[in-house]
Design an enzyme around this catalytic site. Sequence first.
Site, mmCIF file in Angstrom:
data_model
loop_
_atom_site.group_PDB
_atom_site.id
_atom_site.type_symbol
_atom_site.label_atom_id
_atom_site.label_comp_id
_atom_site.label_asym_id
_atom_site.label_seq_id
_atom_site.Cartn_x
_atom_site.Cartn_y
_atom_site.Cartn_z
ATOM 1 N N LYS A 176 0.818 -1.216 0.000
ATOM 2 C CA LYS A 176 0.000 0.000 0.000
ATOM 3 C C LYS A 176 0.853 1.269 0.000
ATOM 4 O O LYS A 176 0.371 2.336 -0.349
ATOM 5 C CB LYS A 176 -0.973 -0.018 1.170
ATOM 6 C CG LYS A 176 -1.994 -1.149 1.009
ATOM 7 C CD LYS A 176 -3.272 -0.891 1.747
ATOM 8 C CE LYS A 176 -4.360 -1.861 1.327
ATOM 9 N NZ LYS A 176 -4.095 -3.244 1.754
HETATM 10 C C1 LIG Z 1 -4.662 -4.323 1.228
HETATM 11 C C2 LIG Z 1 -3.887 -5.582 1.177
HETATM 12 C C3 LIG Z 1 -4.240 -6.630 0.305
HETATM 13 C C4 LIG Z 1 -5.452 -6.578 -0.579
HETATM 14 O O1 LIG Z 1 -5.338 -5.642 -1.618
HETATM 15 P P1 LIG Z 1 -6.628 -5.180 -2.409
HETATM 16 O O2 LIG Z 1 -6.152 -4.138 -3.348
HETATM 17 O O3 LIG Z 1 -7.588 -4.652 -1.376
HETATM 18 O O4 LIG Z 1 -7.190 -6.381 -3.093
HETATM 19 C C5 LIG Z 1 -3.431 -7.756 0.264
HETATM 20 N N1 LIG Z 1 -2.362 -7.868 1.072
HETATM 21 C C6 LIG Z 1 -2.004 -6.898 1.933
HETATM 22 C C7 LIG Z 1 -0.830 -7.112 2.812
HETATM 23 C C8 LIG Z 1 -2.740 -5.715 2.009
HETATM 24 O O5 LIG Z 1 -2.372 -4.757 2.868
#
Ligand SMILES: *Cc1c(COP(=O)(O)O)cnc(C)c1O
Length: 427
Positions: free
Chosen positions: A111
């Site tokens: 993220k």
């Molecule tokens: C947010 C997140 C996901 C999922 O991603 P999306 O874009 O919501 O599908 C997967 N793994 C981690 C570690 C995350 O923080």
Amino acid sequence: MSPAPRYVSTRGQSPAVPFATALLDGLAPDGGLYVPDHVPALPADWRDAPTLPALASRVLTPWLGDWLAPDTLGALVDDALSFPIPLVSLEGPWEGVRVLELFHGPTLSFKDVGARTMARLTAAALGDETLTVLVATSGDTGSAVADGFAGQPGVRVVLLYPNGQVSPVQERQLIVERPGVQALAVEGTFDDCQRLVKAAFAEPPQDGVRLSSANSISVGRLLPQMLYYPWALAQSGLEDAVFCVPSGNLGNLTAGVLANLAGLPVRRFVAAHNRNRFFPRNLSGRVEPFPPSVSTLSNAMDVGAPSNFERLQILLPGPALAERVWGTSVDDAATLGTMRAVHDATGYVADPHTAVGLEGIRRYREHTGDPTPALVLSTAHPAKFPEAVQEALGVTPPTPDALAALEGRPTRVETIAPTLDALRRFL
Ligand SMILES: *Cc1c(COP(=O)(O)O)cnc(C)c1O
């Protein structure tokens, strides 16, 4: 160059707007999600970019048009994408699988890529205005957004998380003191936090405070998340690949689909979900209502109603979605089993989210017989989930510098009742 896309709502009831408006709005006025009215092609030289920021400038320019001067965009992505995104090849029974480590940013999850870039795009879009970013989080989003936006001119961040319901590592990452960031521990659940955010948007504060959100529905996070798909394929030297994406809200997958529609050669996507399996079950067309979410070891993917489903149905209409994307649901036992199996066979330590992806690609290969090399997106550092790693492998992952550095830092957090009045005092 064709004109930059304008952004229209998935629900079709809002006017088309330029990128900067879609970025600051978050959600379209009709409650839908913004999607581009067309997908600009990848530049012909995408394989030759020497660095990720160089690739980012080339790929994003046709999306943004002349909104930002080339030098401004160049400096912005240099600053945002300042950490490595290595591709690690696995061996033995995992031959042909490469792991794309997206977790080397400051808060150790993928993220950071979207949040850091979005924060800088937002500051550029604001000019002299000010903005309060409200975000409800159960984990990775909050720390990535807080860290990404901290210190950006004109921006304040208020982040809400359920008191006592995030892991100690996650809490530490949420509450360290950052310029312009207020963390609020809400006496309630994650759903209460989300309800409060929605209530604040429904009744915005009087005195001209402009509110925005930074969750994964924002185009400001979506576009930067496209970048590591061509980056990974270029690094691998492969002609094309299967991309496996550990998924929750489907923002990461949607970004990959945009890159693919822009011309990136992708054999197929694999959407690897935990027990929250709405998407794998409804890929060929929606047949079920959204179920409530259930909690799992891969808690950043505990999403019952993935919001980007609405976008994917528009980007890949009808049978196209199931043709492009294969889906599977991996439970906690299989997640731990995969962490152990991969570690035993290769020495690689995967976090629970990445393990869902690794099991997803194993199943895809077994089920389809498709031998195409695979790139598995690794979304979090194993040190963010020491309890799960300990349970699976019997060892605690070493603490990376980014986490160790948090230990001595001052924290700032207020505990509030789960009411709009309590939240108001901080807006
Ligand atoms: C947010 C997140 C996901 C999922 O991603 P999306 O874009 O919501 O599908 C997967 N793994 C981690 C570690 C995350 O923080």
